[in-house]
Structure formats: C-alpha cells, structure tokens
Design a protein around this motif. Sequence first.
Motif, PDB file in Angstrom:
ATOM      1  N   ASN A 269      -3.958 -10.361  -1.890  1.00  0.00           N
ATOM      2  CA  ASN A 269      -3.649  -9.000  -1.453  1.00  0.00           C
ATOM      3  C   ASN A 269      -4.478  -8.614  -0.230  1.00  0.00           C
ATOM      4  OD1 ASN A 269      -2.114  -6.683  -1.639  1.00  0.00           O
ATOM      5  ND2 ASN A 269      -3.592  -5.636  -2.943  1.00  0.00           N
TER       6      ASN A 269
ATOM      7  N   GLN B 156      -2.930  -5.695   4.697  1.00  0.00           N
ATOM      8  CA  GLN B 156      -2.838  -4.237   4.589  1.00  0.00           C
ATOM      9  C   GLN B 156      -1.732  -3.781   5.534  1.00  0.00           C
ATOM     10  OE1 GLN B 156      -5.058  -2.128   2.585  1.00  0.00           O
ATOM     11  NE2 GLN B 156      -5.329  -4.103   1.611  1.00  0.00           N
TER      12      GLN B 156
ATOM     13  N   THR C 284       5.055 -17.059  -3.200  1.00  0.00           N
ATOM     14  CA  THR C 284       5.419 -15.651  -3.078  1.00  0.00           C
ATOM     15  C   THR C 284       6.897 -15.564  -2.729  1.00  0.00           C
ATOM     16  OG1 THR C 284       4.792 -15.701  -0.766  1.00  0.00           O
ATOM     17  CG2 THR C 284       3.117 -14.959  -2.329  1.00  0.00           C
TER      18      THR C 284
END
Length: 184
Positions: free
Chosen positions: A92, A95, A158
């Motif tokens: 993660n 941003q 992903t």
Amino acid sequence: MTRFTVNNQPVQYRLDPATPLLWALRDASNLTGTKYGCGSGDCGACTVDIDGVAVRSCTVAIGSIEGAFVTTIEALSRDRSHPLQQALLAANVVQCGYCIPGIVMTAQALLRRNRNPSEDDVRRSITNLCRCGIYPRLTDAILQAASVMRGDETIAPTPRPDVDPAEAARDVPALAPPPARPQS
C-alpha cells in the motif's frame, strides 16, 4: 535528427537536439508515465532508465543520448507483474501516484545493480521526492521486491488495471451500513 531506442522501439526525433528527453517522451512519443515535477532534476518524477542507469530525464538533452537505449515505466510491465510494482501495491505504498513511476525506475536500476540491497542501500539510492511520505513502506517494499526477484518469496498478484475494482473485490464481505442518525 536524433535517433535512439525507446522501450525497444527505434525512434528518431525531429526536435531540437537540446530538447529535454522528458518532453520528447511525453509530447512526441505520448509516453506520459514519465512525469514532470521540478524541471531541475531534484525531485525524480521524470526518472527513466538510460543504458541501465536511472537518469532524471528533464536534465538530459536528446542530442546527448544518440544511440542509447531508454526504458520508461510503460515498458517495465503494463500488467503490473513486475515484482517492484507488485511489492508497492501489496505494501500500500502508492498514494497519489505522481512520483511512483520515477521511484519504480530508480528502484529497478538499483535492483539490477544489487540483487540484495540493505536498507541503507535503498535509502541512499532512492533520492526521489514524495509529498505523501511513503518512505518507510517504500523501503520495505523495495526490499521485498528484491527478495521476490531473487526467488526467495512470492507476492500475490494484484488485479490488472483493466479489472473493475468491484469485480476485483467480489470476495470481500460488504461493509455494514452506518448506523441511523438519531432524529431530534
């Protein structure tokens, strides 16, 4: 006319040889993954790989790289299968994403030179600026990508960029609706 190879495709630019590589890539080749940040080579948003070295493309005139091999973020992996992309997504790190292409290109050059970097190696090599403050997670993600590239571990893939987020999250239980507000 300036000639070199971009993402394994020979190109020749009919631009002034003093044109910064950043603008040749973005405006003439429509490779917009390379970002304009500062124009002075300080932020790293425009980093590309030139002959195996991470270079700030805003500071390089196209006339100075005649015959070179340039790789941009677009050629690294369109389907997010490169270990760096997988590690950044898994941790993660991303941003706003503006600085990420330059960071990824800087990190891939590091990992090509050094398959087993230390935390200090990563911190010294990644001088790119990020306003979102991703640095602790970034360092961990780059070290994980190095581990994956050495074959020491794997990362769950992903979803591809063309997968609808709702479809990608279909196995995740739905959140309960918020409680009703008391009426006064």
